[in-house]
Design a protein around this motif. Structure first.
Motif, PDB file in Angstrom:
ATOM      1  N   ASP A   1       0.482  -4.575  -0.188  1.00 16.95           N
ATOM      2  CA  ASP A   1       0.992  -3.210   0.712  1.00 16.95           C
ATOM      3  C   ASP A   1       1.484  -3.756   1.980  1.00 16.95           C
ATOM      4  OD1 ASP A   1      -1.127  -4.935   1.795  1.00 16.95           O
ATOM      5  OD2 ASP A   1      -2.694  -3.287   1.871  1.00 16.95           O
ATOM      6  N   VAL A   2       1.929  -5.259   2.150  1.00 18.34           N
ATOM      7  CA  VAL A   2       2.848  -5.705   3.250  1.00 18.34           C
ATOM      8  C   VAL A   2       4.034  -6.364   2.613  1.00 18.34           C
ATOM      9  CG1 VAL A   2       3.258  -7.534   5.055  1.00 18.34           C
ATOM     10  CG2 VAL A   2       0.862  -6.585   4.510  1.00 18.34           C
TER      11      VAL A   2
ATOM     12  N   GLU B   1       7.626   1.072  -8.268  1.00 18.69           N
ATOM     13  CA  GLU B   1       8.830   0.631  -9.150  1.00 18.69           C
ATOM     14  C   GLU B   1       9.315  -0.775  -8.848  1.00 18.69           C
ATOM     15  OE1 GLU B   1      13.496   2.081 -10.034  1.00 18.69           O
ATOM     16  OE2 GLU B   1      12.222   3.111  -8.534  1.00 18.69           O
ATOM     17  N   PHE B   2       9.145  -1.258  -7.828  1.00 20.00           N
ATOM     18  CA  PHE B   2       9.779  -2.614  -7.261  1.00 20.00           C
ATOM     19  C   PHE B   2       8.494  -3.515  -6.839  1.00 20.00           C
ATOM     20  CE2 PHE B   2      12.687   0.722  -5.632  1.00 20.00           C
ATOM     21  CZ  PHE B   2      13.487   0.542  -6.641  1.00 20.00           C
ATOM     22  N   VAL B   3       7.443  -3.219  -6.519  1.00 26.61           N
ATOM     23  CA  VAL B   3       6.282  -3.904  -6.174  1.00 26.61           C
ATOM     24  C   VAL B   3       4.794  -3.668  -6.774  1.00 26.61           C
ATOM     25  CG1 VAL B   3       4.732  -4.255  -3.992  1.00 26.61           C
ATOM     26  CG2 VAL B   3       7.037  -3.649  -3.736  1.00 26.61           C
ATOM     27  N   PRO B   4       4.266  -4.984  -7.239  1.00 24.92           N
ATOM     28  CA  PRO B   4       2.946  -4.942  -7.960  1.00 24.92           C
ATOM     29  C   PRO B   4       1.977  -4.066  -7.056  1.00 24.92           C
ATOM     30  CG  PRO B   4       3.984  -6.933  -8.006  1.00 24.92           C
ATOM     31  CD  PRO B   4       4.772  -6.122  -7.189  1.00 24.92           C
TER      32      PRO B   4
ATOM     33  N   ASN C   1      13.786   5.369   0.491  1.00 25.59           N
ATOM     34  CA  ASN C   1      12.432   5.160   0.059  1.00 25.59           C
ATOM     35  C   ASN C   1      11.888   3.805   0.359  1.00 25.59           C
ATOM     36  OD1 ASN C   1      10.274   6.390  -1.169  1.00 25.59           O
ATOM     37  ND2 ASN C   1      10.723   5.161  -2.950  1.00 25.59           N
ATOM     38  N   LEU C   2      12.860   2.603   0.327  1.00 23.50           N
ATOM     39  CA  LEU C   2      12.509   1.460   0.515  1.00 23.50           C
ATOM     40  C   LEU C   2      12.359   1.192   2.060  1.00 23.50           C
ATOM     41  CD1 LEU C   2      15.194  -0.559  -1.683  1.00 23.50           C
ATOM     42  CD2 LEU C   2      12.634  -0.618  -1.762  1.00 23.50           C
ATOM     43  N   LEU C   3      13.300   1.800   2.922  1.00 25.18           N
ATOM     44  CA  LEU C   3      13.034   1.768   4.426  1.00 25.18           C
ATOM     45  C   LEU C   3      11.811   2.310   4.940  1.00 25.18           C
ATOM     46  CD1 LEU C   3      16.668   2.119   5.507  1.00 25.18           C
ATOM     47  CD2 LEU C   3      15.373   0.095   5.714  1.00 25.18           C
TER      48      LEU C   3
ATOM     49  N   ASP D   1       5.589   7.771  -0.839  1.00 26.80           N
ATOM     50  CA  ASP D   1       4.814   6.498  -0.308  1.00 26.80           C
ATOM     51  C   ASP D   1       4.715   5.752  -1.561  1.00 26.80           C
ATOM     52  OD1 ASP D   1       4.541   7.585   2.119  1.00 26.80           O
ATOM     53  OD2 ASP D   1       2.933   8.722   1.806  1.00 26.80           O
ATOM     54  N   ASP D   2       5.504   5.554  -2.616  1.00 27.35           N
ATOM     55  CA  ASP D   2       5.183   4.940  -3.701  1.00 27.35           C
ATOM     56  C   ASP D   2       6.374   3.909  -3.841  1.00 27.35           C
ATOM     57  OD1 ASP D   2       4.518   3.925  -6.206  1.00 27.35           O
ATOM     58  OD2 ASP D   2       5.409   5.662  -7.292  1.00 27.35           O
TER      59      ASP D   2
END
Length: 406
Positions: A213-214, A206-209, A298-300, A202-203
């Motif tokens: 959470d949206v 690596e890509f998102v600050p 993981n992204l999806l 649920d992490d």
């Protein structure tokens, strides 16, 4: 032992067409067919993982031939490479096979008809090639005329023609006017669920600050026809519809196939970066150039929604992949998504404007439960309509029918 099938494909990289070839080969192998794949280009660092460990023989020939002439004449070079590859397979390779599965470039089909033992050919039409290019200049029209003629003539030489959607079937009949006697069958691309068996976390740090959470996600190659700028413009439009607190929770990931050998990939990536600067949204956007299957899962799994921006897409496997991962889709209301997505049930079908897309995106911001309800509906739809079993059954039927005709 089932029939032996040779797949011939111009470039076994990472894309929708390549995904179908790999899935088709695996499907027939599971049915007892002997399969092999021949291609003009194959790079183990830029390919689907199944091509590395599935046991499917992959042969490469003709990569020394140019892909373009000073960045131009891409279609001509692709035709030459495929014709050369077909000649090599038929007259020099010594390979034995019953049926040829050909897609994208039909120019090689006559070569298989010249073989001492004429080969039966199944041609999978993703979309007429002549509709994938602009002809604004007279010299371009002159250049394309013989290529278009050759495409139509050689396509008609196939023993069996299938297309990827009802949309493409209609376009096929409108485009190839000299082939009114051909009624192509629809063979929807399947979803190889084995590609989604990775353990996910649920992490997305690596890509998102942190605290974003949206997360909206776009998965498409870095090509202008994929209309990726629509995702960026929609994000900018969404900002004007949210308060500051809501906006600070929003992030967009643009993930896509990227090949440094392809000039358009390189140029368009820089163009998209410039757009983020123009709209001052660069700190809310992450660019991901190529990715592993595990990263895609993981992204999806973690994103709120997929933004699928191409117009008149022939089919589009990304929305199906997203729905299988319980992820809703916002897509343009044309082409293949009209057949894969149920509007207001598994996602939203919108006009290709930032205003329409941002309105749909806003619904996920204002109603967080929408992701769960639409995600469940999407998953059920994939199992019912786009299973690998249905694809395998239909494809195997075509192959067996062709071998019976020999």
């Amino acid at each position: 032992m089932g029939p032996s099938v040779l797949f011939i494909h111009p470039d076994l990289g990472i894309g929708g067409a390549e995904r179908l070839v790999v899935d088709a080969a695996l499907a027939l192998k599971s049915r007892g067919c002997q399969v092999q794949v021949w291609t003009a280009h194959y790079d183990i660092s830029h390919c689907f993982s199944e091509t590395l460990d599935s046991g499917i023989p992959i042969r490469c020939c003709g990569d020394w031939l140019p892909r373009s002439i000073f960045g131009k004449c891409l279609a001509l070079c692709a035709y030459i490479r495929m014709i050369f590859l077909a000649f090599y397979v038929v007259f020099l390779s010594g390979e034995q096979f019953d049926v040829v599965f050909c897609d994208q470039v039909s120019a090689c089909i006559p070569v298989f008809k010249l073989a001492r033992n004429r080969k039966r050919v199944l041609f999978y039409c993703h979309f007429p090639d002549q509709l994938l290019t602009q002809r604004t200049l007279l010299i371009k029209k002159i250049y394309r005329a013989p290529i278009d003629w050759l495409e139509e003539r050689t396509t008609g030489m196939a023993d069996c023609i299938v297309v990827n959607s009802q949309f493409t079937s209609k376009i096929f009949k409108k485009t190839f006017t000299s082939l009114p006697h051909i009624e192509p069958d629809v063979l929807y691309p399947s979803l190889n669920v084995s590609n989604f068996k990775y353990s996910v976390s649920d992490d997305l740090s690596e890509f998102v600050p942190v605290k974003r959470d949206v997360v909206f996600l776009s998965i498409n190659r870095y090509e202008r026809k994929k209309n990726l700028n629509l995702a960026l413009e929609s994000l900018s439009s969404l900002r004007s519809k949210l308060n500051l607190l809501e906006w600070e929770k929003i992030h967009l990931i643009l993930a896509g196939g990227y090949d440094e050998r392809v000039r358009e990939n390189v140029e368009h990536y820089e163009e998209l970066k410039d757009i983020t600067e123009k709209y001052e949204i660069n700190d809310h956007v992450t660019f991901l150039r190529s990715f592993s299957d595990k990263q895609k899962c993981n992204l999806l799994h973690n994103c709120t929604c997929i933004l699928y921006t191409p117009s008149n897409e022939h089919f589009g496997i990304v929305p199906v992949e997203a729905m299988y991962m319980y992820c809703p889709v916002i897509a343009v209301n044309s082409g293949g998504p009209l057949e894969s997505i149920v509007d207001n049930v598994t996602g939203f079908l919108c006009s290709p404007t930032p205003e329409a897309f941002s309105d749909a995106m806003k619904k996920f911001v204002k109603n967080p439960t929408l992701r769960t309800t639409m995600g469940k509906s999407g998953y059920a739809r994939v199992l019912k309509n786009f299973s690998s079993e249905a694809f395998s059954d239909q494809l195997y039927h075509y192959i067996c029918k062709l071998t019976e005709c020999k």
